[in-house]
Write a protein that holds these residues in place. Structure first.
Motif: not given
Length: 75
Positions: A35-52
């Motif tokens: 994963a690129s840096h941007a992809e890592l940031h995006y998907w990690i934030s999606r996992l952590e968002q709202d208790g995902g």
């Protein structure tokens, strides 16, 4: 079935229960690249968002890459 495997505890334990490793493992398994840096940031934030959950995150990831790519591991 595939979704249950990649979102399950065994796959996550193999990723050392680390979201960065988990996201990279999804990219390596389905896209055959890190994963690129941007992809890592995006998907990690999606996992952590709202208790995902990993199940929600993995489902969203597979939907985002499309059915032809997510079927790679099934064949």
């Amino acid at each position: 079935m595939q979704l249950d495997l990649i979102a399950g505890n065994e796959f996550y334990f193999r990723c050392e229960m680390d979201n960065t490793i988990f996201i990279n493992a999804l990219h390596e398994r389905f896209l055959k690249r890190d994963a690129s840096h941007a992809e890592l940031h995006y998907w990690i934030s999606r996992l952590e968002q709202d208790g995902g959950t990993r199940l929600e995150g993995a489902s969203e990831f597979l939907s985002a890459i499309g059915p032809s790519r997510s079927a790679i591991e099934s064949s």
